[in-house]
Design an enzyme around this catalytic site. Sequence first.
Site, mmCIF file in Angstrom:
data_model
loop_
_atom_site.group_PDB
_atom_site.id
_atom_site.type_symbol
_atom_site.label_atom_id
_atom_site.label_comp_id
_atom_site.label_asym_id
_atom_site.label_seq_id
_atom_site.Cartn_x
_atom_site.Cartn_y
_atom_site.Cartn_z
ATOM 1 C CB SER A 127 -1.005 -0.006 1.164
ATOM 2 O OG SER A 127 -0.366 -0.014 2.408
ATOM 3 C CG ASP A 171 5.450 0.554 6.199
ATOM 4 O OD1 ASP A 171 6.447 0.156 6.836
ATOM 5 O OD2 ASP A 171 4.287 0.158 6.397
HETATM 6 C C1 GLA Z 1 3.329 -1.601 9.472
HETATM 7 C C2 GLA Z 1 3.140 -0.096 9.619
HETATM 8 C C3 GLA Z 1 4.454 0.590 9.987
HETATM 9 C C4 GLA Z 1 5.107 -0.086 11.180
HETATM 10 C C5 GLA Z 1 5.144 -1.605 11.015
HETATM 11 C C6 GLA Z 1 5.622 -2.306 12.252
HETATM 12 O O1 GLA Z 1 4.169 -1.891 8.406
HETATM 13 O O2 GLA Z 1 2.659 0.447 8.414
HETATM 14 O O3 GLA Z 1 4.224 1.951 10.233
HETATM 15 O O4 GLA Z 1 4.482 0.283 12.380
HETATM 16 O O5 GLA Z 1 3.887 -2.131 10.670
HETATM 17 O O6 GLA Z 1 6.954 -1.991 12.515
#
Ligand code: GLA
Length: 359
Positions: A127, A171
Site C-alpha cells: 500500500s 514504510d
Molecule cells: C506496518 C506499519 C508501519 C510499522 C510496522 C511495524 O508496516 O505500516 O508503520 O508500524 O507495521 O513496525
Amino acid sequence: MSEALRDKAAALFAERFGEAAEGTVFAPGRVNLIGEHVDYNDGLVLPMPVREGTAIAWSRTEGGDIEAVAADFGEEDRFDAATPARPESVGWTSYVRGMVAEAGIPAGGLRIVITGDLPRGSGLSSSASLCIATGRALAAAAGTDADPVALAKAAQRTEHGWAGVACGIMDQMAVAAGQPGHAMLLDCRDLSYTLVPVPEGWSVAVADSGVTRGLVDGEYNARRAQCENAARALGVESLRDATMEALDAANLPHLEAMRAAHVISEIARTAAAADALRSGDLERFGSLLAEGHISLRDQFEVSVPAVDALVERLQEAIGVQGGARMTGAGFGGSVVTVMARDALERVTAEMGETLRQAF
Ligand code: GLA
C-alpha cells in the site's frame, strides 16, 4: 525489476487507451531489517527497499477527471481530481484517491494504469508502494519534483484517513526516500535519516510465510493504543523517552509493561544493528535479529506459529553468520533473513522454497 515493470505498465496503458503513455513511474516495496512497531513510538527503524514494487503509466487528458486502471485486478475507477470522495469500502481506489486529495499536487485530468509485483498481505508494504507511485505519477504529470518527505507524509495521511490504519511513517519513508542496496536508519521522531550501504558480502532475502495477514488493522491499532497508554503512565511523551529502569520501577499493568519492554529494547537493538551493519559484523547483526523476533513473539505478541516455525528453520539453516526474524506488522506475512552472500544458494536449496532477494 523496476524497468521491466514500467515497460509492462506502458504496454498495458497502450492496450487499454489505444495510445502511448506520456511517462511511467515506479515505487518499490520495503522490507524492515529491524526496528519493528517502534516507528509510532518515535523510535529508530532500519528498513530497505526491495526489488518489487508498483509501476504506473500516465498521460494527461483534457477535463478534470482521473481515470485509474488497476490492471492486476481488472478494475477501473473514475473521479473528479479536484474533489475525490472516499470509496465505500477500503481498496486500491482508497489509496489512489487519498493521494490525489492529500498530496497537494494539482493533477488535472489524468489517465493512469497501475501494475505491481509485490505480493499483497505479505508485509512488504504494497500500500505504501501504491501511494508513493501515485504521488510520483501526479508530480510527473504536473511537471514538478516530488519531495520524498512530503510524499511520505501524504501517504501516511492516506493510510490514516482513507484506509483507517493508524500506521507510523517507516514504510512511506523507506519507499519514498530509500535507495537500492542501502538500509535506511530513520529516526521517526524528526524524520532524519542516514543511508547505510549493505556490505558487499551480505545478502538480504525475504521468505513468504504463506500466511496472509488477517484482522491486522484492529490488532495494529490496539498495539499502538497500548504503547500510548504505557507512555502516558510513565509520564513521557513517547516510549522513545522511556528507559527499562523507569519501566521496572513503574508497576504498569502486565500488557502495557510487556509492550513497552519490547519497544524500549527494540529501539536499542536497532541502534546496535546499525552499528553492526556499518562495521560488517554479521554475527552480531544475526543475534540482534534473533532477539528481536523473540521480543515480537513473546512481548509484543504479533507473530504467529507458522512464522515462528519458518524463522526457526531459517535460523538453523543460516547458522551464526546472520539470522532471521518476522518483518512488518506481523500476524503472518514475511520473514527477513540476512546472511553471507555465498551462503544464499545453500540456504535456498536447504529450505526448498523461494527466498525473494531484496536489492
Ligand atoms: C506496518 C506499519 C508501519 C510499522 C510496522 C511495524 O508496516 O505500516 O508503520 O508500524 O507495521 O513496525
